[in-house]
Design an enzyme around this catalytic site. Structure first.
Site, mmCIF file in Angstrom:
data_model
loop_
_atom_site.group_PDB
_atom_site.id
_atom_site.type_symbol
_atom_site.label_atom_id
_atom_site.label_comp_id
_atom_site.label_asym_id
_atom_site.label_seq_id
_atom_site.Cartn_x
_atom_site.Cartn_y
_atom_site.Cartn_z
ATOM 1 N N ARG A 172 -44.613 149.809 -86.436
ATOM 2 C CA ARG A 172 -44.681 148.992 -85.229
ATOM 3 C C ARG A 172 -43.502 149.269 -84.305
ATOM 4 O O ARG A 172 -42.341 149.257 -84.728
ATOM 5 C CB ARG A 172 -44.682 147.516 -85.631
ATOM 6 N N HIS A 193 -50.774 134.731 -81.642
ATOM 7 C CA HIS A 193 -49.479 134.716 -80.970
ATOM 8 C C HIS A 193 -49.366 135.882 -79.998
ATOM 9 O O HIS A 193 -50.174 136.807 -80.012
ATOM 10 C CB HIS A 193 -48.335 134.775 -81.985
ATOM 11 N N HIS A 245 -52.806 138.086 -80.321
ATOM 12 C CA HIS A 245 -53.417 138.806 -81.439
ATOM 13 C C HIS A 245 -53.203 138.047 -82.739
ATOM 14 O O HIS A 245 -52.336 137.174 -82.831
ATOM 15 C CB HIS A 245 -52.875 140.236 -81.541
ATOM 16 N N ASP A 284 -46.293 138.562 -79.058
ATOM 17 C CA ASP A 284 -45.061 138.985 -79.715
ATOM 18 C C ASP A 284 -43.807 138.584 -78.943
ATOM 19 O O ASP A 284 -43.693 138.829 -77.734
ATOM 20 C CB ASP A 284 -45.063 140.506 -79.915
#
Length: 304
Positions: free
Chosen positions: A275, A103, A260, A105
């Site tokens: 993150r 995907h 990723h 993000d």
């Protein structure tokens, strides 16, 4: 190979990724160093810094060197740091992991993140690598006819598959991460199937199997054969690199031109990363500006 005066840049593969040396990320960037890091990011799309014992504040300062924080929907952020998601999987959890599918993000947002930044805090002795795929190369290796067709297509993106009210990203097992399933995740937004990245001027394929629902003005059934082909093509092993995590590793990647996939092969071990994201711009193609979402409501109605 580009010459760098202030940092070292060692490519991971011939198509994607580089490890960056000579930088202490616990301190603010000097202007010349930041300029070279940004150039390495543009050149390689995924950059990795090893042995960086960073605090959360260090990571936030690093993120802001590249732009504003992105908005983090559908996942509970850290109580004292609303810009930070603690990506955590406990040793007792055995189901699906967070980010464990190819995907880009938050591609369902009007301005999807330009970059995602992960800092390794607690890493399993093996497993848990992150794989990346180069969407520049995915586009450039398509036939001229396919490129021309995709250049004229828009894609409907939505968060409903993982975060909709009837979906459970992690199933029913209790998890350390709190996922928020909501009606808002069923909203749809239109982006071009191919986007141009301003810093490089290169075109990148901009579809992914998690958030790309269908082509604009087509049904899901009509869109599926071409989307399935593009998803398989985009993640060919020849287009990828793989990052092995260590405590203190910081990895940053460009969501505009990279997909990723987080490997889920470390059951029985705890894994914790922090993150952050950098807010991006509205996707566009060849300087024509962002596409309009006017037709997205028509597409939704036509698709039923």
């Amino acid at each position: 190979m580009r010459d760098y005066s202030h940092i070292s840049v060692n490519p991971i593969t011939g198509v994607l990724g580089a490890e960056i040396g000579g930088v202490d990320l616990t301190k603010p960037f000097e202007d010349a160093v930041l300029a070279e890091v940004k150039q390495a990011f543009a050149d390689h799309s995924v950059i990795v810094f090893r042995d960086q014992p960073m605090s959360i504040e260090d990571q936030k300062r690093f993120t802001q060197a590249f732009g504003e924080f992105g908005f983090e929907p559908y996942v509970e952020t850290m109580p004292d740091h609303p810009e930070v998601i603690e990506v955590i999987k406990e040793a007792t959890e055995h189901g699906k992991n967070f980010g464990g599918s190819w995907h880009s993000d938050w591609s369902f947002q009007e301005t999807p993140p330009m970059a995602t930044i992960l800092h390794g805090k607690e890493i399993p002795p093996s497993g848990g690598d992150t794989c990346f795929a180069n969407m520049y190369v995915a586009y450039e290796t398509l036939s001229p006819g396919m490129q021309a067709m995709l250049d004229g297509l828009n894609v409907v993106h939505s968060a409903r598959r993982p975060y909709g009210v009837d979906n459970k990203l992690f199933g029913t097992e209790k998890r350390a991460m709190k996922i928020i399933n909501t009606e808002e995740a069923h909203a749809e937004l239109v982006h071009p199937a191919v986007r141009t990245v301003a810093e490089t001027g290169r075109k990148a394929l901009f579809v992914n199997p998690v958030y790309s629902i269908r082509f604009e003005n087509m049904t899901e059934a009509e869109s599926r054969p071409l989307l399935d082909f593009l998803h398989a093509h985009a993640t060919k092993i020849d287009f990828t690199c793989r990052v092995r995590w260590q405590a203190g590793t910081l990895t940053m990647w460009d969501n505009r031109c990279v997909q990723h996939n987080a490997m889920n092969d470390y059951h029985g071990h705890r894994r914790v990363l922090h993150r952050t994201t950098v807010k991006g711009e509205r996707p566009w193609l060849d300087g024509r500006g962002p596409v309009s979402n006017t037709e997205s409501m028509m597409a939704e109605a036509a698709a039923g």
